[in-house]
Design a protein around this motif. Structure first.
Motif, short mmCIF file in Angstrom:
data_model
loop_
_atom_site.label_atom_id
_atom_site.label_comp_id
_atom_site.label_asym_id
_atom_site.label_seq_id
_atom_site.Cartn_x
_atom_site.Cartn_y
_atom_site.Cartn_z
N UNK A 181 5.61 -8.00 -16.54
CA UNK A 181 6.24 -8.54 -17.74
C UNK A 181 7.06 -9.80 -17.48
N UNK A 182 7.93 -9.77 -16.48
CA UNK A 182 8.85 -10.88 -16.25
C UNK A 182 8.33 -11.91 -15.28
N UNK A 183 7.28 -11.55 -14.55
CA UNK A 183 6.76 -12.46 -13.55
C UNK A 183 7.63 -12.57 -12.32
N UNK A 184 8.58 -11.67 -12.18
CA UNK A 184 9.47 -11.69 -11.01
C UNK A 184 9.01 -10.63 -10.00
N UNK A 185 9.11 -10.97 -8.74
CA UNK A 185 8.78 -9.98 -7.73
C UNK A 185 9.93 -9.00 -7.57
N UNK A 186 9.67 -7.82 -7.03
CA UNK A 186 10.74 -6.82 -6.91
C UNK A 186 11.87 -7.29 -5.99
N UNK A 187 13.09 -6.95 -6.38
CA UNK A 187 14.24 -7.17 -5.49
C UNK A 187 14.32 -6.05 -4.46
N UNK A 188 14.02 -4.83 -4.91
CA UNK A 188 14.14 -3.64 -4.07
C UNK A 188 12.92 -2.75 -4.28
N UNK A 189 12.38 -2.25 -3.18
CA UNK A 189 11.31 -1.24 -3.24
C UNK A 189 11.84 0.03 -2.58
N UNK A 190 11.73 1.14 -3.28
CA UNK A 190 12.12 2.44 -2.75
C UNK A 190 10.84 3.21 -2.41
N UNK A 191 10.72 3.63 -1.16
CA UNK A 191 9.55 4.35 -0.68
C UNK A 191 9.89 5.82 -0.55
N UNK A 192 9.37 6.64 -1.46
CA UNK A 192 9.61 8.08 -1.42
C UNK A 192 8.60 8.70 -0.48
N UNK A 193 9.01 8.93 0.78
CA UNK A 193 8.09 9.35 1.83
C UNK A 193 7.91 10.86 1.82
N UNK A 194 6.74 11.31 2.26
CA UNK A 194 6.53 12.74 2.40
C UNK A 194 7.37 13.27 3.55
N UNK A 195 7.62 14.57 3.54
CA UNK A 195 8.43 15.22 4.56
C UNK A 195 7.60 15.48 5.81
N UNK A 196 8.29 15.89 6.89
CA UNK A 196 7.63 16.31 8.10
C UNK A 196 7.29 15.16 9.03
#
Length: 462
Positions: A278-293
């Motif tokens: 929508x805004x044409x802006x790249x992300x400032x922050x990416x959160x990676x929800x990783x699997x456990x183990x």
């Protein structure tokens, strides 16, 4: 040395092989200790500058006598007999023996070959730069499941978007997807997910996938946006979505395309998709929800894809045994100095009752966390300063137990029964409720500060 009466086991073979390699290096040779996928060792000695004739039989006999059955058919190999000696001896995958005292002309490096989990030891800088800057990536990981990691991811994503950031949450818990439905609702997901990119990229057909969606969350700041890239997409009308069949194929290393490379490419593809949004802006922050183990997804996420890794855990024997095994692997591979300063422990489900106060719990948690993290810290002799005396030598990293900025110092998330079973895509702004703020307040403040801090700026200003 008297002959052994019992066979060498895997756990014994590593230290014995390393000791033998060090003894050869003490004679001023450069050596590479190679372990194959079955755990067997080969010692490669660089003999191109000096002869090993008088030592060759002695070294070979020691390797066979002390390491059988954990030696290859050629336990001692000389660089002078190898066509590709330099490429192997100088391999970027080979880790230096950081525990061997410095001094002398000899050196030891370890090249460990594994079937899975190799990326725990392959530490690299995450993500490409665009216009001289790079999107900040934070991984949220727990050795065991059930510690509230995905809910914390959703809370943190909304807080960062409220602060005016373009936030992308990537659900890398492929076996148990949760972040996508929690943030976008089951009907708000894009057609495709991370698993689709991994499968399609393997056959060169990843272009044109719909990997991300902007959630319905309205941040307090007009400049904030919250996007999600789910593990599992919604699929196409009339076409069965064969998630399990796809999942069964994503982890394979293919010719010229490792799983780690394809996972990194998938995350970057999601970031580009937000930039085209929508805004044409790249992300400032990416959160990676990783699997456990201790799994390849987590290995790639922590060692390669993130700038900051928030490690979730409850104060239990399973937590400390699991993280202890992981930290010991980083230490033995020589990668501890490369990874330890981007780690931060999170104490999840912290009780705060009359009978079990938060302060008492966190004191005990901190002590056990420090004991576990010392495997990653440098050892200092009494009175030794934290910097080495030699010019250009690296500074030692040995924070104290009470250092509240150290990786082992826990960020608390309080236990609150009302958090159990939060609805996916709940539009009632549950994050504003008093009990939610009380549970996550300190975690959010600290995590945001760590994420938005620039180099040398611990207060966290963007």
């Amino acid at each position: 040395m008297s002959p052994r009466t019992t066979p060498v086991r895997f756990d014994e073979a590593g230290p014995l092989a390393l000791s033998l390699a060090r003894s050869v290096a003490d004679e001023e040779f450069m050596v590479l200790l190679v372990r194959d996928v079955r755990g067997r060792f080969t010692l490669i000695v660089d003999d191109r500058e000096q002869s090993v004739d008088e030592n060759r039989e002695r070294w070979h006999a020691a390797l066979v006598e002390q390491l059988t059955p954990y030696v290859t058919g050629r336990p001692l190999t000389l660089a002078s007999q190898m066509i590709t000696a330099d490429a192997l001896l100088n391999s970027k995958r080979a880790a230096p023996d950081t525990l061997r005292p410095s001094g002398g002309a000899g050196s030891v490096r370890l090249l460990d070959n594994t079937v899975v989990g190799e990326d725990w030891a392959n530490v690299s800088t995450p993500g490409p730069e665009v216009d001289g800057t790079r999107t900040h990536r934070t991984a949220l990981y727990g050795f065991k499941g059930g510690v509230g990691r995905t809910t914390a991811t959703a809370m943190l994503a909304r807080r960062l978007a409220d602060d005016g950031n373009i936030v992308l949450v990537v659900d890398l818990d492929l076996e148990s997807p949760g972040a996508g439905p929690l943030l976008a609702g089951p009907n708000g997901l894009p057609r495709n997910g991370i698993v689709d990119h991994l499968v399609e990229a393997a056959v060169g057909s990843a272009d044109g996938l719909e990997l991300v969606t902007r959630t319905g969350y309205a941040p307090r700041s007009r400049s904030g946006e919250l996007w999600v890239a789910p593990a599992r997409g919604q699929g196409t009308d009339g076409v069965p979505y064969a998630y399990v069949d796809k999942l069964n194929r994503v982890y394979a290393d293919l010719p010229g395309s490792s799983f780690a490379d394809r996972l990194a490419d998938a995350v970057e593809a999601c970031e580009r998709a937000v930039t085209l949004g929508d805004s044409g802006r790249r992300p400032d922050v990416v959160l990676l929800d990783s699997r456990a183990g201790i799994h390849d997804v987590a290995a790639v996420t922590i060692s390669r894809l993130c700038d900051l890794a928030l490690l979730f855990g409850a104060d239990s024997a399973q937590t400390w045994a699991g993280y202890g095994d992981l930290f010991a692997a980083w230490q033995s591979s020589g990668r501890a100095p490369d990874i330890r300063e981007k780690l931060r422990m999170v104490a999840s489900m912290v009780p705060d009752t009359v009978h079990h106060s938060m302060d008492d719990y966190l004191d005990a948690f901190t002590a056990r966390s420090y004991e576990c993290f010392t495997a990653l810290y440098d050892e200092l002799a009494p009175g030794e300063p934290p910097s080495a005396a030699d010019e250009g030598a690296r500074y030692a990293f040995a924070p104290s137990e009470k250092d509240d900025s150290a990786p082992h110092h826990p960020i608390p998330v309080l236990f609150e029964p009302g958090l159990v079973g939060l609805g996916a895509g709940d539009s009632r702004n549950w994050q504003d409720r008093a009990f939610v703020k009380a549970a996550y307040g300190e975690f959010l403040d600290t995590a945001v500060r760590l994420i938005t801090a620039g180099p040398g700026d611990e207060e966290g200003t963007r």
